[in-house]
Design a protein around this motif. Sequence first.
Motif, PDB file in Angstrom:
ATOM      1  N   GLN B 348       0.821  -1.210   0.000  1.00  0.00           N
ATOM      2  CA  GLN B 348       0.000   0.000   0.000  1.00  0.00           C
ATOM      3  C   GLN B 348       0.857   1.262   0.000  1.00  0.00           C
ATOM      4  O   GLN B 348       0.551   2.226  -0.698  1.00  0.00           O
ATOM      5  N   ARG B 349       1.919   1.266   0.784  1.00  0.00           N
ATOM      6  CA  ARG B 349       2.722   2.484   0.930  1.00  0.00           C
ATOM      7  C   ARG B 349       3.364   2.941  -0.373  1.00  0.00           C
ATOM      8  O   ARG B 349       3.761   4.100  -0.513  1.00  0.00           O
ATOM      9  N   GLY B 350       3.489   2.012  -1.344  1.00  0.00           N
ATOM     10  CA  GLY B 350       4.144   2.394  -2.593  1.00  0.00           C
ATOM     11  C   GLY B 350       3.214   2.987  -3.643  1.00  0.00           C
ATOM     12  O   GLY B 350       3.675   3.479  -4.670  1.00  0.00           O
ATOM     13  N   PHE B 351       1.904   2.938  -3.401  1.00  0.00           N
ATOM     14  CA  PHE B 351       0.946   3.297  -4.457  1.00  0.00           C
ATOM     15  C   PHE B 351       0.908   4.788  -4.809  1.00  0.00           C
ATOM     16  O   PHE B 351       0.447   5.166  -5.878  1.00  0.00           O
TER      17      PHE B 351
ATOM     18  N   ASN C  67       6.986   9.759  -2.066  1.00  0.00           N
ATOM     19  CA  ASN C  67       7.876   8.858  -1.329  1.00  0.00           C
ATOM     20  C   ASN C  67       9.018   8.440  -2.265  1.00  0.00           C
ATOM     21  O   ASN C  67       8.800   7.713  -3.225  1.00  0.00           O
ATOM     22  N   LEU C  68      10.233   8.942  -1.969  1.00  0.00           N
ATOM     23  CA  LEU C  68      11.391   8.712  -2.842  1.00  0.00           C
ATOM     24  C   LEU C  68      12.532   8.123  -2.014  1.00  0.00           C
ATOM     25  O   LEU C  68      12.451   8.057  -0.797  1.00  0.00           O
ATOM     26  N   PHE C  69      13.598   7.668  -2.692  1.00  0.00           N
ATOM     27  CA  PHE C  69      14.810   7.340  -1.929  1.00  0.00           C
ATOM     28  C   PHE C  69      16.043   7.736  -2.728  1.00  0.00           C
ATOM     29  O   PHE C  69      16.026   7.780  -3.956  1.00  0.00           O
ATOM     30  N   LEU C  70      17.089   8.059  -1.964  1.00  0.00           N
ATOM     31  CA  LEU C  70      18.407   8.352  -2.525  1.00  0.00           C
ATOM     32  C   LEU C  70      19.256   7.098  -2.421  1.00  0.00           C
ATOM     33  O   LEU C  70      19.105   6.327  -1.478  1.00  0.00           O
ATOM     34  N   ILE C  71      20.175   6.902  -3.368  1.00  0.00           N
ATOM     35  CA  ILE C  71      21.113   5.786  -3.269  1.00  0.00           C
ATOM     36  C   ILE C  71      22.447   6.243  -3.861  1.00  0.00           C
ATOM     37  O   ILE C  71      22.483   6.850  -4.927  1.00  0.00           O
ATOM     38  N   LYS C  72      23.541   6.022  -3.119  1.00  0.00           N
ATOM     39  CA  LYS C  72      24.878   6.414  -3.572  1.00  0.00           C
ATOM     40  C   LYS C  72      25.636   5.136  -3.944  1.00  0.00           C
ATOM     41  O   LYS C  72      25.679   4.182  -3.163  1.00  0.00           O
ATOM     42  N   ARG C  88       4.082  -4.617  -8.547  1.00  0.00           N
ATOM     43  CA  ARG C  88       2.743  -4.385  -8.022  1.00  0.00           C
ATOM     44  C   ARG C  88       2.685  -3.129  -7.159  1.00  0.00           C
ATOM     45  O   ARG C  88       1.707  -2.883  -6.466  1.00  0.00           O
ATOM     46  N   GLY C  89       3.758  -2.331  -7.193  1.00  0.00           N
ATOM     47  CA  GLY C  89       3.700  -1.033  -6.534  1.00  0.00           C
ATOM     48  C   GLY C  89       4.177  -1.017  -5.098  1.00  0.00           C
ATOM     49  O   GLY C  89       3.967  -0.036  -4.385  1.00  0.00           O
ATOM     50  N   SER C  90       4.831  -2.072  -4.655  1.00  0.00           N
ATOM     51  CA  SER C  90       5.284  -2.133  -3.269  1.00  0.00           C
ATOM     52  C   SER C  90       6.349  -1.079  -2.982  1.00  0.00           C
ATOM     53  O   SER C  90       7.095  -0.658  -3.856  1.00  0.00           O
ATOM     54  N   GLU C  91       6.394  -0.652  -1.731  1.00  0.00           N
ATOM     55  CA  GLU C  91       7.476   0.213  -1.282  1.00  0.00           C
ATOM     56  C   GLU C  91       8.781  -0.586  -1.281  1.00  0.00           C
ATOM     57  O   GLU C  91       8.791  -1.777  -0.931  1.00  0.00           O
ATOM     58  N   LEU C  92       9.887   0.053  -1.627  1.00  0.00           N
ATOM     59  CA  LEU C  92      11.184  -0.648  -1.682  1.00  0.00           C
ATOM     60  C   LEU C  92      11.996  -0.423  -0.413  1.00  0.00           C
ATOM     61  O   LEU C  92      12.551  -1.357   0.151  1.00  0.00           O
TER      62      LEU C  92
END
Lengths: 389, 389, 389
Positions: B348-351, C67-72, C88-92
């Motif tokens: 859900q959090r990624g939608f 909702n984003l993320f940084l990666i170095k 399926r859109g899951s948070e990573l």
Amino acid sequence: MKQTSSFHPASPILNFCPPSLPASWYYDDVHHLREISAIHHSSWIYVGRVNDVPRFTMQRIDVAGQNLFLIKDGEDVIRCFHNTCRHRGSELCQQSETKLKSKLIRCPYHDWGYDLSGNLIQTPHATEAPGFDRADNGLFDVLLKTWNGFIFVCLADHAPDFSKVADHGLQALDNWPMEQLVTGHRLVKNINCNWKVFWENYNECLHCPGIHQSLCDMVPIYRQGVMSAAEAPGWTPDQVFTPVLKEGAKTWTKNGKSCGPEFPNLTEDQRRAGFLFVTLMPTMYIVGHVDYVRVVSLRPLGPEETELTAEWLFMPETLAQPDFDLANVVDFTMTVMREDGAACELNQRGFHSSRFVQGTLMPQEFDVFHFQQWVRLQLGESPYMPDDK
Amino acid sequence: MKQTSSFHPASPILNFCPPSLPASWYYDDVHHLREISAIHHSSWIYVGRVNDVPRFTMQRIDVAGQNLFLIKDGEDVIRCFHNTCRHRGSELCQQSETKLKSKLIRCPYHDWGYDLSGNLIQTPHATEAPGFDRADNGLFDVLLKTWNGFIFVCLADHAPDFSKVADHGLQALDNWPMEQLVTGHRLVKNINCNWKVFWENYNECLHCPGIHQSLCDMVPIYRQGVMSAAEAPGWTPDQVFTPVLKEGAKTWTKNGKSCGPEFPNLTEDQRRAGFLFVTLMPTMYIVGHVDYVRVVSLRPLGPEETELTAEWLFMPETLAQPDFDLANVVDFTMTVMREDGAACELNQRGFHSSRFVQGTLMPQEFDVFHFQQWVRLQLGESPYMPDDK
Amino acid sequence: MKQTSSFHPASPILNFCPPSLPASWYYDDVHHLREISAIHHSSWIYVGRVNDVPRFTMQRIDVAGQNLFLIKDGEDVIRCFHNTCRHRGSELCQQSETKLKSKLIRCPYHDWGYDLSGNLIQTPHATEAPGFDRADNGLFDVLLKTWNGFIFVCLADHAPDFSKVADHGLQALDNWPMEQLVTGHRLVKNINCNWKVFWENYNECLHCPGIHQSLCDMVPIYRQGVMSAAEAPGWTPDQVFTPVLKEGAKTWTKNGKSCGPEFPNLTEDQRRAGFLFVTLMPTMYIVGHVDYVRVVSLRPLGPEETELTAEWLFMPETLAQPDFDLANVVDFTMTVMREDGAACELNQRGFHSSRFVQGTLMPQEFDVFHFQQWVRLQLGESPYMPDDK
């Protein structure tokens, strides 16, 4: 629950069962804003007692979601303004009460100064460029009226005729020394219901037998679900009846005894009745007893939440009695109000059924009907007309 | 996560990768109300067990935001009504359960009385004016059906054919003594996801290897991300396979042993499989084991919140065993459900990403695809058609 | 409150009093989303310091609700992606920071693997049917830019010209060793106001005399409500003036003394001024002092709530001093920020008056006016034109 002490020469009960207001009017957000705009922004709203406002002190009030403040000057003139500075919109009175440091109302942000009539007097450190006119930048004022020591304000530009606000007329309380009374106790409580549910509950006594034990003990006729004999099924005009307190009771206190000296100018009828209800739609009712006065007011916080305030008013000498028993006065009506609050919340919880479009009023609910007709009228809706008319 | 015990003669996997549902369908308020109206207001909704409803006691339930109550009469007939009085809309059953004081359902506000079929019988203290007909003022009833000891209600006027609700047919559980089972444990838990996410997670096993350690230990084939060999990449029709529990395990308990006597009428196949899943869209699935039955049901609370209820059903003699070990039964599936709940919330959090319009289903997610097609159909949307068809 | 150290050769003050922005722009939900879309989704947004991002660790950030993320990576290249799996859109990235277990970014739901450039590399257990192309299923990337050790991202496909973001140009801080500085302290605080109120308060000093006692003590000219002599009523061009710290003070600390060695490459003017403000709309300002740098950034959480973050940056050798006194540095500006936060909340509370359509800016509020013109421009609204032009 309202209790009427007026005797009806003919039966007031309806000869039809009208539909109640649409259920969605009791919980729909958009409809609620429509009511607040059509009713609460356009009516005289009770906001406090004259003698509870100290001089030279801003007193913050909230009327229909508007942030306002009261201010009393050196001649005891009270005015009401929007709590907003004309410069950049800052709030002026930050606490519930703010004592002025000078004779000016000062904005705490950039120090603009207004006099107590709301005129802009100073804009410190800022140049006033051509085109800037202080006369265009005074505080936004709000219409204000005092009556019997009560303060009312109206957010609209054109206020309704105040003389038509009280259901029994502006003279109804003239035998009470209203302006001299002081606030002896105040209670604020939120109930989870629409503001109209409060007034509907107030306007009928069918619920009395099931809900109000101690009240039915005090006013025996309520045990039959009616406010006067004329409302009872099978009543005939020869049965004349005035509701009275139970044998031996003088007033609405726990033990039925007066809490202090009785008001001297009441008529014999007023003394015998023991109570007089005066209603000022949409926010207030007053109950005059022989020894004290009670005020209940309400403030809608949302479609399903309402703030209730109860105030008990006394003569100063009553409060000064060494053996004054506040609990004896307050507890009796607290019980009734708690019972009514629970009933209102009970009613509210049933409204959301998708099948319940509207209810049905019974003939004894004539005052609920009149209230609902008034609401329809305020909203510009057609009043209900029974088929046979 | 669903686990199918049915053997697929041909591979069920898709030969295309369809798009998933639009991401906004999982969080948009307006779309959510559209689903609740089109699906939950029009379906048979599981609300409880027949033997958990005592006679002459109103039991409050919430179905798709509607406040209802169940009532069982002296002949054990259960009925369902809107929890709203026809008079002024008051709630009738104020607690989760209210035992009747008489044979009438009484409104706590003005004491109106209804019989257990919902007919209006009394309006105390109120005159019934001409035009008022008791027959027009009965309780609002709700369609109700019982099956295998489960109670289902439908808010719509015309209910869908109940015989088509269970994915394996109404006979699927006939070898289990369903009506005799009693509730031994119940767990209610809110998870922060859309109700469809729950069903999508239920309908595929690709997540098993990464999410469910103890379950993969119990059902070894899940470790390969499939529910049957036919789903595995490279499967050929000569490879026949039925999923089974690990060597030595009889049922889904922590130690793999039965928690009491086994159900006597199960077939050899049912006994060997160790579990049978039966799904009743949109609110319920049932898992039959050799020794107990588990029920999981869900209730959407909002677009991003869902209430899950798990119930463990047993034969009375199983619960009566002096050394009955409830934790051995409950802990195993609690772990699986906790893992699934966390996975659903993760999904859900990624939608909400503005770039994520919809996802992509893989061939092994055939049951997720069928679920999503069913949702499209319920909403009146076109089903997805792959390009090559 | 901003303090400008730039000397104005001619008075910057306005010769008219323009209206402020409409009051509803400060609390209306729909308008707020319009601003977030037109401004925050299309601008370079400050999100953190390069040296606060560890290698091979996903660091979650929230930009304008996304909702984003940084990666170095191993070459210290930093990239930014939407925190959403393409499957399926899951948070990573589930925690605020998640260290990678391998060189792949793994979805915790179904284990899909992406390289650090966002390319899809693995879909474990799932068949990739014809028509499925990994190249179509890489992570959604976000534009990223670093400058002076600060990281900025832009959600739009086409970012604005970064060279025009800083109000004094990209070279303004070249004499400070910006990339070497490390974060010595960080404070996060929510204030109950619209994000524009923060910038308006920042852009004028008329409020200084009433609000900021200790700051007026440090920079004496502020006591007159101006940031330079040229702003004062009655100024004539022969009066040249540069704001300076009070006698004996070198920097903004409680005791006015430097907290460590001074930056070696500052000019004599920069050293004498004691502070340099650089503003990067809409989310950040930087203050360079002789011994440390302060960064304040903001993130709108809603129309009436804004998250503020303050960071204090130092040379490593400054922090390494055995007698380093962090409180001496932090307390001074904490006081100023607390005062500004309270002023912003005060301003916000006054906006809801139904009578307050918009305020009036005074000639000294020229930078508030420029900010408001910029907002109008971003929204596609006409800029304000005074009548006489």
